[in-house]
Motif scaffolding. Structure first.
Motif, PDB file in Angstrom:
ATOM      1  N   ASN A 212     -29.337 -30.221 126.220  1.00  0.00           N
ATOM      2  CA  ASN A 212     -29.363 -31.536 126.846  1.00  0.00           C
ATOM      3  C   ASN A 212     -28.187 -32.407 126.433  1.00  0.00           C
ATOM      4  O   ASN A 212     -27.937 -33.446 127.053  1.00  0.00           O
ATOM      5  N   ALA A 213     -27.475 -32.000 125.387  1.00  0.00           N
ATOM      6  CA  ALA A 213     -26.313 -32.770 124.936  1.00  0.00           C
ATOM      7  C   ALA A 213     -25.024 -32.284 125.580  1.00  0.00           C
ATOM      8  O   ALA A 213     -23.968 -32.899 125.384  1.00  0.00           O
ATOM      9  N   SER A 216     -23.125 -34.868 127.927  1.00  0.00           N
ATOM     10  CA  SER A 216     -22.531 -35.952 127.137  1.00  0.00           C
ATOM     11  C   SER A 216     -21.359 -35.446 126.312  1.00  0.00           C
ATOM     12  O   SER A 216     -20.345 -36.136 126.166  1.00  0.00           O
ATOM     13  N   ASP A 326     -26.133 -40.681 122.967  1.00  0.00           N
ATOM     14  CA  ASP A 326     -26.870 -39.757 123.837  1.00  0.00           C
ATOM     15  C   ASP A 326     -27.020 -38.386 123.180  1.00  0.00           C
ATOM     16  O   ASP A 326     -28.079 -37.757 123.266  1.00  0.00           O
ATOM     17  N   ARG A 329     -29.519 -38.751 120.364  1.00  0.00           N
ATOM     18  CA  ARG A 329     -30.863 -38.971 120.907  1.00  0.00           C
ATOM     19  C   ARG A 329     -31.456 -37.680 121.459  1.00  0.00           C
ATOM     20  O   ARG A 329     -32.680 -37.475 121.389  1.00  0.00           O
ATOM     21  N   SER A 330     -30.623 -36.805 121.983  1.00  0.00           N
ATOM     22  CA  SER A 330     -31.130 -35.578 122.597  1.00  0.00           C
ATOM     23  C   SER A 330     -31.769 -34.636 121.586  1.00  0.00           C
ATOM     24  O   SER A 330     -32.569 -33.782 121.952  1.00  0.00           O
ATOM     25  N   GLU A 334     -30.975 -39.940 116.256  1.00  0.00           N
ATOM     26  CA  GLU A 334     -30.230 -41.162 116.542  1.00  0.00           C
ATOM     27  C   GLU A 334     -30.082 -42.041 115.305  1.00  0.00           C
ATOM     28  O   GLU A 334     -29.246 -42.942 115.272  1.00  0.00           O
TER      29      GLU A 334
END
Length: 471
Positions: A212-213, A216, A326, A329-330, A334
């Motif tokens: 998911n990163a 970004s 981001d 957070r993924s 964070e």
């Protein structure tokens, strides 16, 4: 609800997916650059080249390496405790430490999976130099020489890696081994310890926590490159070169084209550093009569640096920080970005840190669950030990407990007349939480009994009639 037919009840009819059925490495991945070995290379690049991802993976590894292991016996009997001691001895009798293995096993977070080949041995004592029999122990039981890592980029997608009917792992194939060319690099599943982040679709290659990163990371990398180029251009300016039009035209001679190429190369490589310079001819532009047009501006060949006036309309730094947030957070990390801005609070930082540590607990528990299933159970079968005596490897606390909150909770229990002083097991757990030595249960029981006797004697003395008053 209908009862299934007996002829079909024990059969597995369907399959998970094409990637599972044919042994592809993430064959159902939507992005081409993340499929197969390309994906493994990309995830390795993300882990090794990005500061944010590198910090996250380093923090994860260091936190989980320090988690204590607990080998929990099946029950409190001496026999069960003895079998638990055997498992502890196996983990301490390998060529490497368990911490080193956990560190390598955590590579499954980056790639989605990790394979280790189990090399067994007979524990025949320290006098044997042969690794197949050398051990600290001489009990003759089966032990483990090492859990040998099989790097993700060495794994070859193969149709014989999975059962075509069920998608279950049959083994892995590497490039043909020089040590065992007859086996052609195929390692059967019963010699493997197999970690994966998820079992969705029964995919033996799992799913990287960095998936998911990826978006970004891609934008962040591009913006960082743009930022570096922009800074360089702002400091140095854009080189502008001037030369006669005949050198630039289609009818230019070969010599003129060569001079033009050299000039373009000089403009491209021109930098303001300790070796930067520009060597220009001193010839001036001549008029029709062969006379100089005069002044520095009349040079035949010239270079000028154009710089920008004022500031840029777009500030890249907030965008870069947003993508870094981001990425963090993924993977629920964070909290690493706390302090990068003036916003935030202690409560927010604590909740984010607690969430990260909770995910760490999940990772380390998964590692020990796999070791119990794929290492301890095969050892039990090899040695013929009773199944009911099989111990379990568990993880200790990932992070220290908040003793202030725990103390407040115990005071609340005491206020509710809940007395824990007569339960030494609970007291020992509390002492372990505070990293203090445990009680000697027998001495504690004796002291508690003596306190009870003294208290009762005091009560009896108060209730005894005063003989002088009676007289």
């Amino acid at each position: 609800m209908k009862t299934p037919k007996k002829s079909l009840a024990k059969l597995e009819i369907g399959y998970g997916g094409t990637n599972t059925r044919y042994g592809q490495i993430r064959g159902d991945e939507l992005l081409r650059e993340l499929k197969g070995k390309k994906g493994i290379t990309k995830y390795r690049e993300m882990r090794d080249n990005d500061a944010t991802i590198g910090a996250i993976m380093y923090a994860t590894e260091q936190v989980l390496r320090d988690v204590p292991k607990i080998v929990k016996a099946a029950d409190k009997s001496d026999e069960a405790v003895g079998y638990a001691d055997y498992v502890t001895s196996v983990l301490d009798d390998m060529e490497h430490t368990l911490d080193d293995h956990i560190s390598e096993a955590l590579s499954s977070l980056t790639y989605g999976f990790a394979f280790f080949e189990v090399v067994y041995k007979r524990r025949m004592g320290p006098d044997f130099k042969d690794k197949k029999r050398h051990s600290k122990f001489s009990d003759g039981y089966w032990g483990v020489t090492k859990l040998a890592s099989r790097a993700q980029w060495t794994i070859e997608p193969s149709t014989d890696s999975v059962d075509k009917k069920t998608g279950d792992l049959l083994g892995i194939r590497q490039a043909p081994s020089l040590l065992d060319s007859a086996n052609k690099g195929f390692i059967p599943a019963d010699k493997l310890v197999h970690y994966r982040t998820t079992t969705v679709n029964n995919d033996i290659y799992g799913r990287s926590i960095l998936r998911n990163a990826y978006k970004s990371y891609t934008y962040l990398t591009n913006l960082q490159a743009i930022e570096a180029i922009a800074v360089e251009r702002e400091l140095h300016g854009i080189p502008i070169g001037r030369m006669p039009a005949e050198y630039l035209g289609a009818s230019a001679t070969d010599d003129q084209k060569s001079i033009r190429a050299d000039f373009e190369r000089m403009l491209r490589d021109l930098k303001n550093n300790e070796q930067g310079y520009a060597l220009l001819p001193s010839d001036l532009l001549l008029d029709n009569e062969g006379k100089s047009t005069g002044g520095v501006a009349a040079r035949l060949v010239d270079i000028e640096l154009i710089t920008s006036n004022g500031t840029r309309n777009i500030d890249i730094d907030p965008i870069i920080k947003r993508y870094q947030h981001d990425i963090s957070r993924s993977v629920m990390a964070e909290f690493l970005m706390l302090g990068s801005s003036s916003a935030g609070s202690y409560a927010m930082s604590k909740s984010k840190t607690d969430l990260f540590l909770r995910s760490m607990e999940s990772y380390i528990n998964s590692v020990y669950d796999i070791l119990n299933k794929q290492l301890v159970e095969p050892l039990w079968m090899l040695n013929g030990f009773p199944v009911e005596m099989m111990p379990k490897i568990e993880a200790g606390d990932v992070a220290p407990h908040d003793l202030k909150e725990l103390g407040s909770y115990l005071r609340n229990l005491n206020g509710a007349n809940i007395d824990l002083s007569n339960q030494p097991e609970i007291i020992n757990e509390l002492l372990n939480t505070a990293e203090l030595p445990e009680l000697d249960v027998e001495l504690y029981a004796e002291s508690q009994e003596q306190k009870r006797v003294d208290a009762q004697a005091k009560v009896d003395g108060m209730n005894k009639p005063n003989e002088e008053v009676v007289k």
